[in-house]
Design a protein around this motif. Structure first.
Motif, PDB file in Angstrom:
ATOM      1  N   TYR A 112      61.291   2.537  10.941  1.00  0.00           N
ATOM      2  CA  TYR A 112      61.832   1.649   9.911  1.00  0.00           C
ATOM      3  C   TYR A 112      60.773   0.635   9.459  1.00  0.00           C
ATOM      4  O   TYR A 112      60.606   0.371   8.259  1.00  0.00           O
ATOM      5  N   LEU A 113      60.037   0.075  10.418  1.00  0.00           N
ATOM      6  CA  LEU A 113      59.022  -0.916  10.074  1.00  0.00           C
ATOM      7  C   LEU A 113      57.900  -0.301   9.248  1.00  0.00           C
ATOM      8  O   LEU A 113      57.363  -0.930   8.336  1.00  0.00           O
ATOM      9  N   VAL A 114      57.538   0.943   9.548  1.00  0.00           N
ATOM     10  CA  VAL A 114      56.490   1.617   8.786  1.00  0.00           C
ATOM     11  C   VAL A 114      56.992   2.012   7.407  1.00  0.00           C
ATOM     12  O   VAL A 114      56.334   1.754   6.381  1.00  0.00           O
ATOM     13  N   ARG A 115      58.171   2.616   7.336  1.00  0.00           N
ATOM     14  CA  ARG A 115      58.680   3.149   6.072  1.00  0.00           C
ATOM     15  C   ARG A 115      59.245   2.075   5.145  1.00  0.00           C
ATOM     16  O   ARG A 115      59.031   2.107   3.935  1.00  0.00           O
ATOM     17  N   GLN A 116      59.960   1.124   5.735  1.00  0.00           N
ATOM     18  CA  GLN A 116      60.689   0.159   4.909  1.00  0.00           C
ATOM     19  C   GLN A 116      60.024  -1.210   4.823  1.00  0.00           C
ATOM     20  O   GLN A 116      60.274  -1.956   3.881  1.00  0.00           O
ATOM     21  N   ARG A 117      59.229  -1.569   5.821  1.00  0.00           N
ATOM     22  CA  ARG A 117      58.655  -2.922   5.876  1.00  0.00           C
ATOM     23  C   ARG A 117      57.139  -2.944   5.717  1.00  0.00           C
ATOM     24  O   ARG A 117      56.526  -3.997   5.849  1.00  0.00           O
ATOM     25  N   GLY A 118      56.549  -1.785   5.509  1.00  0.00           N
ATOM     26  CA  GLY A 118      55.126  -1.735   5.197  1.00  0.00           C
ATOM     27  C   GLY A 118      54.185  -1.923   6.356  1.00  0.00           C
ATOM     28  O   GLY A 118      52.994  -2.196   6.148  1.00  0.00           O
ATOM     29  N   ALA A 119      54.665  -1.779   7.596  1.00  0.00           N
ATOM     30  CA  ALA A 119      53.757  -1.881   8.740  1.00  0.00           C
ATOM     31  C   ALA A 119      52.808  -0.685   8.733  1.00  0.00           C
ATOM     32  O   ALA A 119      53.225   0.457   8.552  1.00  0.00           O
ATOM     33  N   ALA A 120      51.518  -0.943   8.906  1.00  0.00           N
ATOM     34  CA  ALA A 120      50.544   0.148   8.948  1.00  0.00           C
ATOM     35  C   ALA A 120      50.703   0.902  10.266  1.00  0.00           C
ATOM     36  O   ALA A 120      50.723   0.277  11.338  1.00  0.00           O
ATOM     37  N   PRO A 121      50.830   2.239  10.241  1.00  0.00           N
ATOM     38  CA  PRO A 121      51.033   2.981  11.494  1.00  0.00           C
ATOM     39  C   PRO A 121      49.901   2.778  12.487  1.00  0.00           C
ATOM     40  O   PRO A 121      50.143   2.734  13.699  1.00  0.00           O
ATOM     41  N   GLU A 122      48.657   2.639  11.995  1.00  0.00           N
ATOM     42  CA  GLU A 122      47.537   2.433  12.908  1.00  0.00           C
ATOM     43  C   GLU A 122      47.549   1.030  13.534  1.00  0.00           C
ATOM     44  O   GLU A 122      46.814   0.765  14.489  1.00  0.00           O
ATOM     45  N   ALA A 123      48.395   0.129  13.013  1.00  0.00           N
ATOM     46  CA  ALA A 123      48.542  -1.212  13.585  1.00  0.00           C
ATOM     47  C   ALA A 123      49.708  -1.280  14.565  1.00  0.00           C
ATOM     48  O   ALA A 123      50.060  -2.355  15.036  1.00  0.00           O
ATOM     49  N   CYS A 124      50.313  -0.118  14.891  1.00  0.00           N
ATOM     50  CA  CYS A 124      51.449  -0.043  15.815  1.00  0.00           C
ATOM     51  C   CYS A 124      50.990   0.495  17.160  1.00  0.00           C
ATOM     52  O   CYS A 124      50.288   1.512  17.232  1.00  0.00           O
ATOM     53  N   LEU A 125      51.371  -0.172  18.227  1.00  0.00           N
ATOM     54  CA  LEU A 125      51.049   0.245  19.590  1.00  0.00           C
ATOM     55  C   LEU A 125      52.343   0.329  20.383  1.00  0.00           C
ATOM     56  O   LEU A 125      53.054  -0.669  20.530  1.00  0.00           O
ATOM     57  N   ALA A 126      52.660   1.527  20.902  1.00  0.00           N
ATOM     58  CA  ALA A 126      53.859   1.740  21.721  1.00  0.00           C
ATOM     59  C   ALA A 126      53.423   2.091  23.136  1.00  0.00           C
ATOM     60  O   ALA A 126      52.637   3.017  23.338  1.00  0.00           O
ATOM     61  N   ILE A 127      53.941   1.347  24.116  1.00  0.00           N
ATOM     62  CA  ILE A 127      53.533   1.516  25.510  1.00  0.00           C
ATOM     63  C   ILE A 127      54.748   1.896  26.348  1.00  0.00           C
ATOM     64  O   ILE A 127      55.799   1.247  26.265  1.00  0.00           O
ATOM     65  N   THR A 128      54.609   2.940  27.147  1.00  0.00           N
ATOM     66  CA  THR A 128      55.650   3.303  28.096  1.00  0.00           C
ATOM     67  C   THR A 128      55.003   3.567  29.441  1.00  0.00           C
ATOM     68  O   THR A 128      53.828   3.239  29.651  1.00  0.00           O
ATOM     69  N   PHE A 129      55.753   4.190  30.390  1.00  0.00           N
ATOM     70  CA  PHE A 129      55.238   4.213  31.763  1.00  0.00           C
ATOM     71  C   PHE A 129      54.791   5.569  32.284  1.00  0.00           C
ATOM     72  O   PHE A 129      54.100   5.633  33.284  1.00  0.00           O
ATOM     73  N   THR A 130      55.179   6.644  31.658  1.00  0.00           N
ATOM     74  CA  THR A 130      54.715   7.951  32.108  1.00  0.00           C
ATOM     75  C   THR A 130      54.171   8.726  30.926  1.00  0.00           C
ATOM     76  O   THR A 130      54.579   8.505  29.782  1.00  0.00           O
ATOM     77  N   ARG A 131      53.243   9.639  31.206  1.00  0.00           N
ATOM     78  CA  ARG A 131      52.699  10.480  30.147  1.00  0.00           C
ATOM     79  C   ARG A 131      53.803  11.325  29.516  1.00  0.00           C
ATOM     80  O   ARG A 131      53.792  11.573  28.312  1.00  0.00           O
ATOM     81  N   ARG A 132      54.736  11.768  30.341  1.00  0.00           N
ATOM     82  CA  ARG A 132      55.842  12.574  29.807  1.00  0.00           C
ATOM     83  C   ARG A 132      56.651  11.781  28.800  1.00  0.00           C
ATOM     84  O   ARG A 132      56.997  12.267  27.717  1.00  0.00           O
ATOM     85  N   ALA A 133      56.975  10.507  29.125  1.00  0.00           N
ATOM     86  CA  ALA A 133      57.750   9.674  28.212  1.00  0.00           C
ATOM     87  C   ALA A 133      56.962   9.387  26.942  1.00  0.00           C
ATOM     88  O   ALA A 133      57.533   9.362  25.842  1.00  0.00           O
ATOM     89  N   ALA A 134      55.655   9.173  27.072  1.00  0.00           N
ATOM     90  CA  ALA A 134      54.827   8.920  25.889  1.00  0.00           C
ATOM     91  C   ALA A 134      54.782  10.147  24.987  1.00  0.00           C
ATOM     92  O   ALA A 134      54.864  10.038  23.753  1.00  0.00           O
TER      93      ALA A 134
END
Length: 636
Positions: A112-134
């Motif tokens: 939503y932030l990328v499509r509707q609010r103009g957030a640049a995808p390369e400026a987004c960082l998502a962190i989780t705890f396992t490689r499988r979840a990522a």
């Protein structure tokens, strides 16, 4: 089909297996317009000897009503999910209980932030705890963002740390091709730093604890000597992947500003699992008014032995005073009896006081609790129940009467057998194998803790470097002892995609494997019964779940005669209960081979917290009478 997302049905009794592209009824559903995004209306298809308890369960029920979500994804979200998705600026803390659509909410917020609010995808960082979840998160972003999904960095905390260490290798006194030390290299470094052979394990534990705490204290000197040995070989260890970037960022204002400018939108999954150093690293990346979204459940904080601290939820609110807090309260996964039992089990030690978690589903059968004579009897009971639910998977199970009526839509992959310690797995592996039931066994341990993986990688390093990774792994597997070549081929299939991302860089491959856990290689599409530790089961769900070994001393686990952390053991039980979607079976043994001797066991105290109205107690196996056991005469 090209993505490998096919349905594989194992063959048995001399029949070939089947590979299908569509699930039962899927073709029919796809022939009708307007149902691609319809909410699922699953039916409880497993027979029960008692009527549903849903009508007598007092916990509030929520209707399965949803509101339209972001139009570009075609998704449907409930009111709380929608509020979380559309909070467009500033810090946000989402309290998300089990089955409330946590990951779904997070990825739709990002889209939503990328499509509707103009957030640049390369400026987004998502962190989780396992490689499988990522990997799952990245895969689920692709339909929402298309090609732009590849620009979003989705990684683990240690994956992020490895990236930062490589980017700032010079500032860390390292070369760019820095690698993560293997267990053997860590042991050699400890010995070179002064540890006697019998002290190595204790030294490494002290060093790791000192690095995770961020304050070495009395261990400062041995940490320094150990680090000098690693650095001389251009190596870091697992804990350095957090400690080194943290040290740089906390001291360098300019470097902090650089990374804050690079990643302006931060998303942290499984927030309850982070430790203090990981939280401090997160604070370096996010200013007090940052666009930081953290999501998690304090009642699923089960990694205290690794340093995680659920109290960081309170610190988040203090450090980000303008943060908005949203709670997801609708459980879409489990039946009402399962949700009610889980809430009752966690209530004495809950960290989310006053939180509502209500089942959306209206169907449900009672939990089954079954006492077993021994641990072997427990394993045989699990096999018997799987065969009954399946309606028989072999001629023997049908002819022997072990199979029941069963349900045609269940398959091996719908079952999970959970236990507190990996040592409990052997009895289930043996019993399932004897019955011809395929299974996959995984734990939450590091992949390199498995001797087979270490041996396989040692052989890979001996293969010609100018060959392809596939040729090198196949050659390595052929070098393994004959009795290990088949389990090594499974690991080869799992590790090959990781290797192919590393080019010809062996050091990078070693580093990538060093940050993987065994559970990262669980195949959710495999038609096998999953055997998992309770820690490894976190984040997964199955239609039918067995929680075994529900005994004092095992669940909760005792150290020195008493539970070391009763509250965390209760949270671990809560995690196990909420892995089940439709049926939940709890077992305990009266006698068990445990820690080298046969012991008399008592049922877990946690079972007493579940109301009897939610339980169907099964009788234990009958013991033969002495009269039946008498020796028969040859001449009577």
């Amino acid at each position: 089909m090209r993505a490998g997302a096919v349905i594989r049905e194992a063959g048995y009794d001399g029949e070939y297996g089947v590979i299908r592209l569509f699930a039962d009824g899927e073709i029919g559903r796809l022939q009708h317009v307007g149902v691609l995004f319809a909410p699922s209306a699953e039916k409880d298809t497993i027979a029960s000897s008692r009527p549903s308890t849903a009508a007598t369960t007092p916990v509030t029920r929520l209707a399965n009503t949803k509101e339209e979500g972001p139009k570009e994804s075609g998704a449907e979200l409930d009111a709380e999910q929608r509020a979380a998705v559309m909070h467009h600026a500033g810090p946000l803390l989402i309290i998300a209980g089990p089955g409330t659509g946590k990951t779904r909410t997070l990825i739709h917020r990002l889209a939503y932030l990328v499509r509707q609010r103009g957030a640049a995808p390369e400026a987004c960082l998502a962190i989780t705890f396992t490689r499988r979840a990522a990997a799952e998160m990245a895969a689920r972003l692709t339909p929402l963002l298309g090609d732009e999904a590849e620009k979003v960095l989705v990684t683990t905390f240690h994956g992020l740390g490895l990236r930062l260490v490589r980017e700032q290798a010079g500032r860390c006194g390292l070369e760019k091709e820095v690698a993560v030390a293997s267990d053997e290299q860590r042991r050699e470094a400890a010995i070179a730093a002064g540890a006697r052979p019998g002290e190595v394990a204790r030294w490494l534990e002290r060093i790791s604890r000192a690095k995770r705490s961020g304050s070495p204290g009395e261990d400062e000197e041995i940490v320094a000597r150990y680090d000098r040995v690693l650095r001389s070989a251009n190596l870091v260890d697992f804990d350095d992947l957090i400690a080194l970037p943290l040290r740089l960022l906390e001291k360098d204002d300019e470097l902090r500003r650089f990374y804050r400018q690079r990643w302006q939108w931060l998303f942290v999954d499984e927030f309850q699992d982070i430790d203090l150093c990981q939280y401090r690293l997160l604070r370096c990346l996010a200013a007090a008014d940052a666009n930081l979204c953290a999501i998690g459940d304090p009642d699923q904080a089960i990694y205290g032995f690794r340093g995680s601290d659920a109290r960081l939820f309170g610190r988040f609110q203090a450090d980000f005073p303008d943060c908005r807090i949203i709670a997801l309260q609708r459980n879409y996964r489990s039946t009402p009896p399962i949700v009610d039992a889980a809430m009752q089990a966690i209530e004495p030690e809950t960290l989310a006081h006053g939180r509502l978690l209500a089942a959306v589903r209206a169907d449900g059968n009672p939990l089954l609790i079954r006492p077993c004579a021994t641990d072997k009897d427990e394993a045989e009971f699990v096999v018997e129940m799987i065969e009954k639910f399946l309606g028989g998977h072999s001629f023997f199970s049908i002819d022997s009467g072990r199979s029941g009526r069963g349900m045609s839509d269940l398959s091996f992959g719908d079952f999970a057998v959970l236990y507190r310690t990996a040592a409990q797995a052997a009895a289930f592996c043996e019993a399932l194998g004897r019955a011809g039931i395929p299974c996959q066994c995984h734990s939450h341990e590091s992949l390199l803790d498995q001797p087979l993986v270490r041996d396989l990688m040692a052989y890979v390093e001996k293969t010609p470097p100018d060959h392809s990774w596939r040729e090198r792994f196949m050659a390595a597997a052929a070098m393994m002892p004959a009795d290990q070549q088949a389990q090594s081929r499974e690991f080869t299939a799992a590790l090959l995609p990781v290797a192919e991302r590393c080019g010809q860089d062996m050091a990078r491959l070693r580093s990538e494997i060093a940050i993987l856990s065994d559970i990262d290689f669980l195949d959710p599409r495999a038609e096998r019964v999953s055997l998992l530790t309770l820690h490894a089961a976190k984040g997964l769900e199955f239609r039918v779940v067995f929680i075994t070994g529900c005994e004092e001393g095992i669940l909760p686990l005792y150290f020195g005669g008493e539970p070391q952390d009763l509250a965390e053991e209760r949270r671990l039980f809560f995690v196990g209960l909420t892995r089940a979607r439709e049926r939940l079976i709890l077992t305990h043994a009266r006698r068990r081979l445990w820690r080298g001797s046969v012991r008399e066991m008592q049922p877990s105290r946690f079972l007493a917290d579940i109301a009897e109205r939610l339980i169907d107690r099964l009788p234990g196996a009958r013991r033969k009478s002495r009269k039946d056991d008498r020796q028969l005469s040859l001449f009577s």
